[in-house]
Design an enzyme around this catalytic site. Sequence first.
Site, PDB file in Angstrom:
ATOM      1  CB  CYS A 293    -124.996-119.444  -1.417  1.00 58.21           C
ATOM      2  SG  CYS A 293    -123.918-118.645  -2.642  1.00 58.21           S
TER       3      CYS A 293
ATOM      4  CB  CYS B 163    -121.220-116.872  -4.139  1.00 59.87           C
ATOM      5  SG  CYS B 163    -122.445-117.001  -5.453  1.00 59.87           S
TER       6      CYS B 163
ATOM      7  CE  LYS C 190    -124.398-122.438  -8.539  1.00 61.28           C
ATOM      8  NZ  LYS C 190    -124.813-121.779  -7.291  1.00 61.28           N
TER       9      LYS C 190
ATOM     10  NE  ARG D 181    -127.232-115.944 -11.161  1.00 62.47           N
ATOM     11  CZ  ARG D 181    -126.133-116.006 -11.873  1.00 62.47           C
ATOM     12  NH1 ARG D 181    -125.846-115.035 -12.740  1.00 62.47           N
ATOM     13  NH2 ARG D 181    -125.303-117.011 -11.738  1.00 62.47           N
TER      14      ARG D 181
ATOM     15  NE  ARG E  14    -124.046-116.294  -8.846  1.00 68.30           N
ATOM     16  CZ  ARG E  14    -124.357-115.140  -8.242  1.00 68.30           C
ATOM     17  NH1 ARG E  14    -123.399-114.302  -7.890  1.00 68.30           N
ATOM     18  NH2 ARG E  14    -125.616-114.830  -7.997  1.00 68.30           N
TER      19      ARG E  14
ATOM     20  CD  GLU F 179    -114.081-127.631  -8.653  1.00 69.89           C
ATOM     21  OE1 GLU F 179    -114.345-127.744  -7.449  1.00 69.89           O
ATOM     22  OE2 GLU F 179    -113.356-126.713  -9.100  1.00 69.89           O
TER      23      GLU F 179
ATOM     24  CE  LYS G  68    -127.731-124.421  -9.428  1.00 73.01           C
ATOM     25  NZ  LYS G  68    -127.607-123.549  -8.304  1.00 73.01           N
TER      26      LYS G  68
ATOM     27  CB  SER H 197    -134.692-121.035 -12.219  1.00 76.19           C
ATOM     28  OG  SER H 197    -133.447-120.485 -12.602  1.00 76.19           O
TER      29      SER H 197
ATOM     30  CE1 TYR I  17    -136.991-123.512  -7.982  1.00 78.19           C
ATOM     31  CE2 TYR I  17    -135.808-124.284  -9.932  1.00 78.19           C
ATOM     32  CZ  TYR I  17    -135.829-123.597  -8.723  1.00 78.19           C
ATOM     33  OH  TYR I  17    -134.681-122.993  -8.267  1.00 78.19           O
TER      34      TYR I  17
HETATM   35  C1  PBG Z   1    -126.806-119.589  -5.202  1.00 79.68           C
HETATM   36  C2  PBG Z   1    -127.633-120.470  -6.046  1.00 79.68           C
HETATM   37  C3  PBG Z   1    -128.041-120.285  -7.391  1.00 79.68           C
HETATM   38  C4  PBG Z   1    -128.896-121.339  -7.699  1.00 79.68           C
HETATM   39  C5  PBG Z   1    -128.972-122.138  -6.560  1.00 79.68           C
HETATM   40  N1  PBG Z   1    -128.156-121.606  -5.575  1.00 79.68           N
HETATM   41  C6  PBG Z   1    -127.817-119.176  -8.318  1.00 79.68           C
HETATM   42  C7  PBG Z   1    -126.496-118.809  -8.826  1.00 79.68           C
HETATM   43  O1  PBG Z   1    -125.487-119.482  -8.655  1.00 79.68           O
HETATM   44  O2  PBG Z   1    -126.491-117.738  -9.432  1.00 79.68           O
HETATM   45  C8  PBG Z   1    -129.621-121.524  -9.004  1.00 79.68           C
HETATM   46  C9  PBG Z   1    -130.859-122.350  -8.952  1.00 79.68           C
HETATM   47  C10 PBG Z   1    -131.750-122.229 -10.127  1.00 79.68           C
HETATM   48  O3  PBG Z   1    -131.438-121.568 -11.146  1.00 79.68           O
HETATM   49  O4  PBG Z   1    -132.832-122.811 -10.053  1.00 79.68           O
HETATM   50  N2  PBG Z   1    -125.471-119.548  -5.421  1.00 79.68           N
END
Ligand code: PBG
Length: 304
Positions: free
Chosen positions: A100, A110, A176, A186, A198, A214, A229, A255, A294
């Site tokens: 990314c 991105c 996603k 972030r 986004r 998708e 995700k 996260s 995590y």
């Molecule tokens: C990058 C990306 C993101 C995450 C993984 N790859 C952030 C986003 O899309 O803003 C999020 C992972 C997480 O929150 O643990 N595009």
Amino acid sequence: MRETGLATSHLVYPLFIEAGLSGRQPIDAMPGQDRLGLDSLAAEAASLAGLNIPAVLLFGLPPFKDEMGSGAWARDGIVQEAVQRLKDARPGLLVVGDVCLCEYTSHGHCGIVRPDGSVDNDATLPLLAETAVSLAEAGCDIIAPSDMMDGRVATIRAALDASGHTETPILSYAAKFASAFYGPFREAAESTPAFGDRRGYQLDPANRRMALHEVIADLDEGADMVMVKPALPYLDVLREVRDAIEAPIAAYNVSGEYSMLMAAVRNGWLDEQRAIDEVLTSIRRAGADIIITYHAKQWAQAMA
Ligand code: PBG
């Protein structure tokens, strides 16, 4: 009678690697998680080996950012260097490279941004392909595009094949969603968009059929594995994808899901081990073959 198994072999542990950092730096918004300097990767690889965690997913914090995100495909880029250190320390570690541009662009989007602030999907594709090839060259075993540009799986597949990486599989972040639960990431990766959001390229949380669409599009373009995700707010989508396709599925326990649980644990409101075990088991039960989490080390430690 237990129907669903959970083992360390299902887990992928994300690492944040920061250029110029020596040692480890705790991430405030993700209690228990650190950013790692290159010099701490050998110890981290050993600690993961001790816990039998087979795989990592790498995110980089580069020394500089620009409009194009050129740090993403630099030969001496932060993730490129990290792969080598990890492989030197533990050759058997499976390394997944996240593709990314958002960690590398000055605006935090991105992809390439047009003067009017919108993201230019098609202009971004060659840059993603270049990043993917550079990560494969550096030693990444699996390429995982997370940008959500249309057509990127086909473009990346063609570029990998043309550069001799015909055996490198693609794990596509296919479904996603544009989620509030990426907030702590972030902060960890310094990738908050400077303007806008986004929603132009990530999925609307209300859309179930679109998610399946998708997934199927990415498989048609050549993805070997697909991802859903975040995980917990989308277990229904995960189950639906599981029932619809044969390919391996990964779920990303993101996260915000992690930080939410850890905040409650720190307040004494949840039993940490039981809560983690239940969360990860539910993601497996919903249909994930692979869980990116995590909590991986914590869970493995408790099971050891
Ligand atoms: C990058 C990306 C993101 C995450 C993984 N790859 C952030 C986003 O899309 O803003 C999020 C992972 C997480 O929150 O643990 N595009």
